[in-house]
Design a protein around this motif. Structure first.
Motif, mmCIF file in Angstrom:
data_model
loop_
_atom_site.group_PDB
_atom_site.id
_atom_site.type_symbol
_atom_site.label_atom_id
_atom_site.label_comp_id
_atom_site.label_asym_id
_atom_site.label_seq_id
_atom_site.Cartn_x
_atom_site.Cartn_y
_atom_site.Cartn_z
ATOM 1 N N TRP A 191 -9.662 4.195 8.115
ATOM 2 C CA TRP A 191 -8.248 4.303 9.013
ATOM 3 C C TRP A 191 -7.226 3.375 8.329
ATOM 4 N N LEU A 192 -7.705 2.250 7.662
ATOM 5 C CA LEU A 192 -6.386 1.322 7.049
ATOM 6 C C LEU A 192 -5.736 2.288 5.967
ATOM 7 N N SER A 193 -6.571 2.772 5.113
ATOM 8 C CA SER A 193 -6.258 3.526 4.010
ATOM 9 C C SER A 193 -5.230 4.622 4.476
ATOM 10 N N GLY A 194 -5.798 5.252 5.545
ATOM 11 C CA GLY A 194 -4.747 6.514 6.064
ATOM 12 C C GLY A 194 -3.445 5.796 6.494
ATOM 13 N N ALA A 195 -3.506 4.779 6.984
ATOM 14 C CA ALA A 195 -2.357 4.123 7.542
ATOM 15 C C ALA A 195 -1.189 3.576 6.501
ATOM 16 N N VAL A 196 -2.050 3.296 5.347
ATOM 17 C CA VAL A 196 -1.240 2.766 4.360
ATOM 18 C C VAL A 196 -0.577 3.778 3.662
ATOM 19 N N CYS A 197 -1.275 4.927 3.451
ATOM 20 C CA CYS A 197 -0.824 6.009 2.770
ATOM 21 C C CYS A 197 0.151 6.556 3.653
ATOM 22 N N THR A 198 0.228 6.927 4.909
ATOM 23 C CA THR A 198 1.240 7.644 5.540
ATOM 24 C C THR A 198 2.282 6.697 5.739
ATOM 25 N N VAL A 227 5.945 -1.026 3.055
ATOM 26 C CA VAL A 227 4.555 -1.341 3.474
ATOM 27 C C VAL A 227 3.594 -1.810 2.347
ATOM 28 N N PRO A 228 2.939 -2.992 2.274
ATOM 29 C CA PRO A 228 2.179 -3.188 1.179
ATOM 30 C C PRO A 228 0.752 -2.750 1.073
ATOM 31 N N ILE A 229 -0.192 -2.636 0.026
ATOM 32 C CA ILE A 229 -1.037 -1.954 -0.111
ATOM 33 C C ILE A 229 -2.273 -2.676 1.093
ATOM 34 N N GLU A 230 -2.109 -3.884 1.533
ATOM 35 C CA GLU A 230 -3.154 -4.481 2.526
ATOM 36 C C GLU A 230 -2.752 -3.961 3.915
ATOM 37 N N GLY A 231 -1.434 -3.222 4.019
ATOM 38 C CA GLY A 231 -1.136 -3.003 5.348
ATOM 39 C C GLY A 231 -0.102 -4.073 5.861
ATOM 40 N N LYS A 232 0.172 -3.975 7.029
ATOM 41 C CA LYS A 232 1.037 -5.177 7.674
ATOM 42 C C LYS A 232 -0.299 -6.171 8.323
ATOM 43 N N LEU A 233 -0.163 -7.255 7.726
ATOM 44 C CA LEU A 233 -1.178 -8.151 7.959
ATOM 45 C C LEU A 233 -1.120 -9.104 9.144
ATOM 46 N N ARG A 251 2.510 7.294 -3.925
ATOM 47 C CA ARG A 251 1.309 7.456 -4.566
ATOM 48 C C ARG A 251 1.155 6.512 -5.959
ATOM 49 N N SER A 252 2.368 6.662 -6.580
ATOM 50 C CA SER A 252 2.538 5.823 -7.794
ATOM 51 C C SER A 252 2.500 4.319 -7.457
ATOM 52 N N TYR A 253 3.069 3.991 -6.287
ATOM 53 C CA TYR A 253 3.170 2.587 -5.733
ATOM 54 C C TYR A 253 1.831 1.853 -5.735
ATOM 55 N N LEU A 254 1.264 2.929 -5.024
ATOM 56 C CA LEU A 254 -0.358 2.268 -4.524
ATOM 57 C C LEU A 254 -1.098 2.295 -5.712
ATOM 58 N N ILE A 255 -1.077 3.263 -6.450
ATOM 59 C CA ILE A 255 -1.928 3.149 -7.694
ATOM 60 C C ILE A 255 -1.842 1.742 -8.856
ATOM 61 N N ASN A 256 -0.331 1.401 -8.774
ATOM 62 C CA ASN A 256 0.102 0.316 -9.433
ATOM 63 C C ASN A 256 -0.475 -1.030 -8.833
ATOM 64 N N GLN A 257 -0.379 -0.832 -7.456
ATOM 65 C CA GLN A 257 -0.807 -2.055 -6.698
ATOM 66 C C GLN A 257 -2.252 -2.275 -6.538
ATOM 67 N N LEU A 258 -3.153 -1.234 -6.962
ATOM 68 C CA LEU A 258 -4.530 -1.480 -6.586
ATOM 69 C C LEU A 258 -5.288 -2.608 -7.385
ATOM 70 N N LYS A 259 -4.382 -3.052 -8.508
ATOM 71 C CA LYS A 259 -4.975 -4.560 -8.957
ATOM 72 C C LYS A 259 -4.663 -5.695 -8.353
ATOM 73 N N ASN A 260 -3.912 -5.572 -6.964
ATOM 74 C CA ASN A 260 -3.968 -6.579 -6.076
ATOM 75 C C ASN A 260 -5.123 -6.829 -5.302
ATOM 76 N N LEU A 261 -6.061 -5.673 -5.328
ATOM 77 C CA LEU A 261 -7.448 -5.705 -4.592
ATOM 78 C C LEU A 261 -8.359 -6.212 -5.430
ATOM 79 N N GLU A 262 -8.212 -6.501 -6.787
ATOM 80 C CA GLU A 262 -9.501 -7.227 -7.436
ATOM 81 C C GLU A 262 -9.705 -8.358 -7.167
#
Length: 362
Positions: A213-220, A266-272, A350-361
């Motif tokens: 669900w969080l992934s869907g909210a972040v993508c949309t 909206v950041p890749i982590e969603g609204k925290l 999509r490009s933004y989120l792919i680039n931000q995946l590193k923040n989830l390491e």
């Protein structure tokens, strides 16, 4: 396959319609009749939504009295989508959640007339209730709607202690004893030490569902969908809460007022300010799983190639009907620009989120 857009006809007595219009914030319904395919239904009617009630094109809630059900539903929501120039964002979002394996209501565009006057194109939304569960063969369980931004899984809101632990939640299905389950969930979220959090929280929340669900909210990119615009269902067999999307008009690059929302808003982590999301993403194993889910979605579902056909299909199906919508026909050029706008948003987001995946390491 053709997307059939049926016609619904509402009839409300003059004095009842005046009562309805006299106070748009009154949730008390008025009686009326709905006609669909020559069948007449006795219904109760009220306005729905929050700020949208002041728009010229109103959204409606219909409760079926006689017969008591309509296509397996006891009630339906007719969403005007007044500020969405495409009129497809809500449906596109709910269908997207289904595609990424998140429990989500069905939706269907319809044409609406009220007392013989054309009201235009609406989106019929399935109510998330006991019949919603029955249709899907799911166990009974309480359901709550997150009705405002106090539904943030926290004791606090804007740095102030909330007056009630269940502020922001409205019970749709269940009884007063079910409130204890939700109170216990929120209490555990806010009082469990972080080193004990994974062991405790998995007794209350369906983690895979939540992260999807969080992934869907972040993508949309539903900006207020992290503390609002969702439903909670507690599966009585597993004892776990599952989260569902609800009301996703302000998505795919548009704000609630219809303005542009930049792809990186909206950041890749969603609204925290959603306290549960914040805590879950402090846990390495959950961050890793969230990243894996996002990578899968970004590779297979949140792509121009996957979504373009759906977007164009909905746009082309709606266009002839938009030309007869009194609130939308004058802005047909904006409607025609929306597929490209949404596709450009998908590409950039999509490009933004792919680039931000590193923040989830870890």
């Amino acid at each position: 396959m053709a997307y059939v857009i049926p016609s619904y006809s509402l009839a409300i007595k003059k004095e009842d319609l005046e009562e309805l219009r006299n106070d748009v914030w009154n949730d008390d319904p008025v009686p009326g009749y709905l006609t669909v395919e020559n069948k007449i239904y006795d219904v109760d009617i009220a306005y729905r939504g929050s700020y949208t009630r002041e728009f010229r094109k109103k959204s409606y809630w219909l409760d079926f009295i006689e017969p008591e059900e309509f296509n397996g539903s006891r009630e339906i929501h007719l969403n005007a989508g007044f500020k969405d120039p495409s009129l497809i964002r809500n449906k596109l979002s709910l269908d997207f959640f289904q595609d990424i394996r998140v429990l989500s209501p069905e939706s269907q565009h319809i044409n609406l007339t009220l007392n013989g006057s054309v009201e235009g194109v609406y989106l019929q939304l399935e109510s998330v209730d006991d019949l919603f569960l029955q249709k899907r063969g799911l166990p009974e369980g309480p359901i709550y709607y997150a009705i405002n931004n106090y539904a943030n899984f926290s004791f606090m809101r804007n740095k102030k202690v909330k007056k009630e632990i269940l502020s922001g939640y409205e019970q749709k299905v269940g009884n007063w004893t079910d409130d204890f389950y939700l109170q216990e969930l929120i209490t555990k979220i806010n009082t469990t030490p972080i080193n004990e959090f994974p062991e405790i929280i998995e007794r209350y929340i369906h983690i895979e569902n939540y992260l999807r669900w969080l992934s869907g909210a972040v993508c949309t990119m539903n900006n207020d969908g992290f503390t609002h615009n969702y439903a909670l269902y507690r599966n009585s067999q597993t004892g776990l809460f599952e989260i569902l999307p609800w009301d996703y008009d302000a998505t795919w690059g548009r704000k609630v007022n219809g303005g542009v929302m930049e792809h990186d808003y909206v950041p890749i982590e969603g609204k925290l300010d959603n306290h549960l999301s914040f805590l879950l993403l402090q846990i390495p194993e959950y961050r890793k799983r969230y990243r894996s889910i996002l990578e899968e979605i970004l590779e297979t579902r949140f792509t121009v190639d996957y979504l373009e056909e759906k977007i164009v299909f909905l746009h082309q199906a709606l266009r002839p009907h938009i030309l007869h919508d009194p609130y939308k026909k004058k802005s047909i050029h904006s409607f025609d620009d929306e597929p490209d706008f949404i596709l450009q948003f998908i590409k950039a987001r999509r490009s933004y989120l792919i680039n931000q995946l590193k923040n989830l390491e870890n």
